[in-house]
Design an enzyme around this catalytic site. Structure first.
Site, PDB file in Angstrom:
ATOM      1  N   SER A 106       0.837  -1.195   0.000  1.00  0.00           N
ATOM      2  CA  SER A 106       0.000   0.000   0.000  1.00  0.00           C
ATOM      3  C   SER A 106       0.880   1.255   0.000  1.00  0.00           C
ATOM      4  O   SER A 106       1.742   1.413  -0.870  1.00  0.00           O
ATOM      5  CB  SER A 106      -0.936  -0.035   1.216  1.00  0.00           C
ATOM      6  OG  SER A 106      -1.921   0.969   1.149  1.00  0.00           O
ATOM      7  N   ASP A 166      -8.768  -6.724  -4.298  1.00  0.00           N
ATOM      8  CA  ASP A 166      -8.397  -5.397  -3.805  1.00  0.00           C
ATOM      9  C   ASP A 166      -8.961  -4.350  -4.758  1.00  0.00           C
ATOM     10  O   ASP A 166      -8.473  -4.176  -5.868  1.00  0.00           O
ATOM     11  CB  ASP A 166      -6.869  -5.288  -3.717  1.00  0.00           C
ATOM     12  CG  ASP A 166      -6.387  -3.956  -3.163  1.00  0.00           C
ATOM     13  OD1 ASP A 166      -7.228  -3.077  -2.882  1.00  0.00           O
ATOM     14  OD2 ASP A 166      -5.159  -3.799  -3.016  1.00  0.00           O
ATOM     15  N   HIS A 168      -7.990  -5.219   0.112  1.00  0.00           N
ATOM     16  CA  HIS A 168      -6.709  -4.531   0.212  1.00  0.00           C
ATOM     17  C   HIS A 168      -5.857  -5.084   1.358  1.00  0.00           C
ATOM     18  O   HIS A 168      -4.628  -5.079   1.285  1.00  0.00           O
ATOM     19  CB  HIS A 168      -6.935  -3.030   0.402  1.00  0.00           C
ATOM     20  CG  HIS A 168      -5.689  -2.210   0.353  1.00  0.00           C
ATOM     21  ND1 HIS A 168      -4.802  -2.254  -0.703  1.00  0.00           N
ATOM     22  CD2 HIS A 168      -5.154  -1.322   1.248  1.00  0.00           C
ATOM     23  CE1 HIS A 168      -3.792  -1.430  -0.473  1.00  0.00           C
ATOM     24  NE2 HIS A 168      -3.969  -0.859   0.702  1.00  0.00           N
TER      25      HIS A 168
END
Length: 376
Positions: free
Chosen positions: A153, A320, A353
């Site tokens: 991320s 995601d 995610h």
């Protein structure tokens, strides 16, 4: 899980007296970084891996503290002897980024000019600023080049920035569940989260410390919103569905669905330990990240500044939707256009995610295989 945990760990504090000029133009006269390390740095100092954290992360990547056995590092399942980030082979470094709230200089620490917490006066930081502080930390350790820089991320964005800002100092880069920049939708999510904090009556312009309060309601809402975007629809359906807590409608606004209960629990938990000003800073760093901005938006040209000898591992997860596989494929395409060596994995995991944080044999085997090919 395979391998072993690193066990009991201890955080370290490093002070940097050299001023740091931030991307915003503001200079910090000095700052501290909270750091944890696992494993042993070899004599050649060629086995160091920097693990960069995401929005709510910190330096406590693995293991636990002697007096807090339940406080386990946020990526503990991947770090340790016999695990992908094998501490029998590598020296792992975790840093609480500048502006954080877990020991590094940030809004909660004292502003030397006033003797009061920085609060909202702490300058906005960019991903490139974090990379510069991490580079100074590497200098302190005597590390000329990282064996690898990795993160998921926002952590992946830092790894990507490293390969552009200091290409010769990154031999391998692992960019997981990340993106070359945020979409308009992602910026919108971040702004709504910030508005929840900024409009909380207890925010007091960011100087709530002086009032003895915290904008808990706003931070709680921000986390609830964020948490929804980290999960996949299928996962939420499987975990909660439309289950009611008491098997009946109560015709009021109290918690009735299990998913409501879960989100409120996550919001309360997060608001209990995280700092609202830090949350604002982290989301702005996400919004501003755009390494191709100075190249007229040409990401291929931006990636031409990477070192041809750096090996890239790019991974995405099918469920995601916050940082979708299409965003990772943009990174892959830019690397291939520049003739860079790249391995790409699109992994089928049902955790949205958050998949990059999960223990999964296939996912970990891919990371382990890539790291296993590194020559020290």
């Amino acid at each position: 899980m395979p391998g072993q945990s690193v066990g009991v760990v201890q955080a370290q504090q490093f002070h940097f007296a050299q001023p740091l000029r931030l991307r915003s133009g503001v200079s910090l006269p000095a700052y501290d970084l909270a750091v944890e390390t696992y494993g042993t740095l070899n004599a050649a100092k060629s086995n160091a891996i920097l693990v960069c954290h995401a929005l709510s992360g910190h330096h406590h990547v693995a293991g636990h503290y002697a007096d807090q056995p339940k406080n386990i590092g946020w990526w503990d399942n991947i770090v340790g002897p016999g695990r992908p980030l094998d501490t029998d082979r590598f020296f792992i470094v975790g840093v609480n980024n500048l502006g954080g709230c877990h020991g590094s200089t940030g809004p909660t620490t004292l502003n030397p000019a006033t003797g009061k917490p920085w609060g909202a006066d702490f300058p906005i930081v960019a991903v490139s600023d974090w990379v510069e502080t991490q580079a100074r930390l590497a200098d302190l350790f005597g590390i000329d080049a990282w064996a690898a820089v990795m993160g998921g991320s926002l952590g992946g964005m830092q790894a990507l920035r490293w390969t552009i800002s200091h290409p010769a100092r990154v031999r391998n880069a692992l960019i997981i569940a990340s993106a070359p920049k945020l979409t308009a939708q992602n910026i919108a999510f971040n702004d709504v989260a910030r508005q929840a904090i900024l409009t909380d009556p207890d925010f007091h312009g960011g100087h709530y410390y002086e009032h003895g309060v915290r904008p808990v309601r706003g931070l709680r809402l921000a986390r609830m919103l964020g948490h929804i975007t980290y999960l996949s629809d299928d996962q939420m359906g499987e975990k909660f569905g439309r289950e009611l807590r008491n098997d009946r409608f109560t015709f009021d606004y109290d918690v009735q669905f299990e998913v409501e209960s879960y989100l409120r629990y996550q919001g309360d938990k997060f608001a209990g330990y995280f700092d609202a000003n830090t949350y604002l800073l982290m989301t702005k760093a996400l919004d501003y990240f755009d390494p191709a901005r100075l190249d007229g938006g040409d990401f291929v040209r931006a990636m031409a500044r990477t070192d041809a000898r750096t090996n890239f591992f790019i991974a995405s997860f099918t469920t995601d939707w916050r940082f979708s596989p299409a965003r990772s494929r943009e990174i892959v395409a830019a690397l291939l256009a520049n003739g860079r060596p790249v391995t790409y994995a699109e992994i089928d995991l049902n955790f949205g995610h958050d998949s990059f944080l999960m223990e999964d044999a296939h996912y970990h085997a891919l990371v382990g295989a890539f790291l296993g090919n590194i020559t020290l």
